[in-house]
Design an enzyme around this catalytic site. Sequence first.
Site, PDB file in Angstrom:
ATOM      1  CE  LYS A   1      -4.342  -1.578   1.780  1.00 52.33           C
ATOM      2  NZ  LYS A   1      -5.224  -1.726   2.900  1.00 52.33           N
TER       3      LYS A   1
HETATM    4  N1  GLU Z   1     -11.872   0.957   6.055  1.00 49.65           N
HETATM    5  C1  GLU Z   1     -11.086  -0.244   5.886  1.00 49.65           C
HETATM    6  C2  GLU Z   1      -9.828   0.056   5.110  1.00 49.65           C
HETATM    7  O1  GLU Z   1      -9.765   1.028   4.382  1.00 49.65           O
HETATM    8  C3  GLU Z   1     -11.819  -1.341   5.142  1.00 49.65           C
HETATM    9  C4  GLU Z   1     -12.923  -1.858   5.933  1.00 49.65           C
HETATM   10  C5  GLU Z   1     -13.738  -2.997   5.357  1.00 49.65           C
HETATM   11  O2  GLU Z   1     -13.817  -3.149   4.124  1.00 49.65           O
HETATM   12  O3  GLU Z   1     -14.334  -3.679   6.171  1.00 49.65           O
HETATM   13  O4  GLU Z   1      -8.875  -0.700   5.242  1.00 49.65           O
END
Ligand code: GLU
Length: 301
Positions: A267
């Site tokens: 990432k």
């Molecule tokens: N908000 C989380 C992230 O960006 C992903 C959450 C999910 O898909 O449950 O890593």
Amino acid sequence: MDYDLDSLIPKPPLTTRFAPSPTGLLHLGHAYSALLAHHRARQAGGRFLLRIEDIDTTRCRPEHTDAILRDLEWLGLDWDGEVVHQSDRFDLYDEFIHVLEEGGLLYPCFCTRKDIQAEIAAAQSAPHGPPHGPDGPLYPGICTNLDWREVKQRLDAGEPHALRLHMDRAIMMTGPLSFEDEKAGVVAVDGALCGDVVLARKETPTSYHLSVTIDDALQHVTLVTRGEELLPSTHIHRILQALFALPAPKYHHHALIADETGNRLSKRDRSLTIQSLREAGKTPEDVRAMAWAGSPGQDEV
Ligand code: GLU
């Protein structure tokens, strides 16, 4: 006459969502996740929702949210209904925290990160280090059974604290549980592997686990698609669903996409943000193709 009663029960439309945290720019890996969710919904004539998971007000920025919306639109992804911002929903999450408090399922934890590290280091742990759960090393229980008078005194003095789940009590209340993942199959929930997770943080009155569980249920999400690194967290989410009597969606935890050499994309690799790819002259079609090309075989659609 024979009736297939099941076929008479109205089924909710297949509903997926993409739920990024606006802590930075969208990456090719995010694009894959979003494309997969969008594709599954559209293929089934269902709904695709967009939720901004911005509860961590120290790390999330409105300009990142703007960039996410711009990148998704550029990729050609359309979503249904309003974009939900979790930062608008702290009161809602608080109501659910209250339910758990009333049920005696939460306790205040006054520990700093340092306190926890010191406790873990002091305990003669297993040769391969302390046991880990979805959020890191399992909480060593410093505040789990504090005397109520001490708790009251510290709360009255305004000492900062998080709220942790009494996992053993939660498991006792829910009994055995499982969840269904399209790739992993039926997974038996193991709460003990997660430990007493934090459900409301010192600086944020909620947590990823609490908010994601509530929102997926209240937004009627029927298929949660997300990276496989979040599969261990789903054990916690399933337990919370049972405690709140919320429906359990199906899951699809996809493998992370890889580059041409088979290495998983980091990432942190800035060259693979959607913005930098766009600036390098790639078209939305190019980027969609790159995302699909990096997807592990079983997730191609
Ligand atoms: N908000 C989380 C992230 O960006 C992903 C959450 C999910 O898909 O449950 O890593």
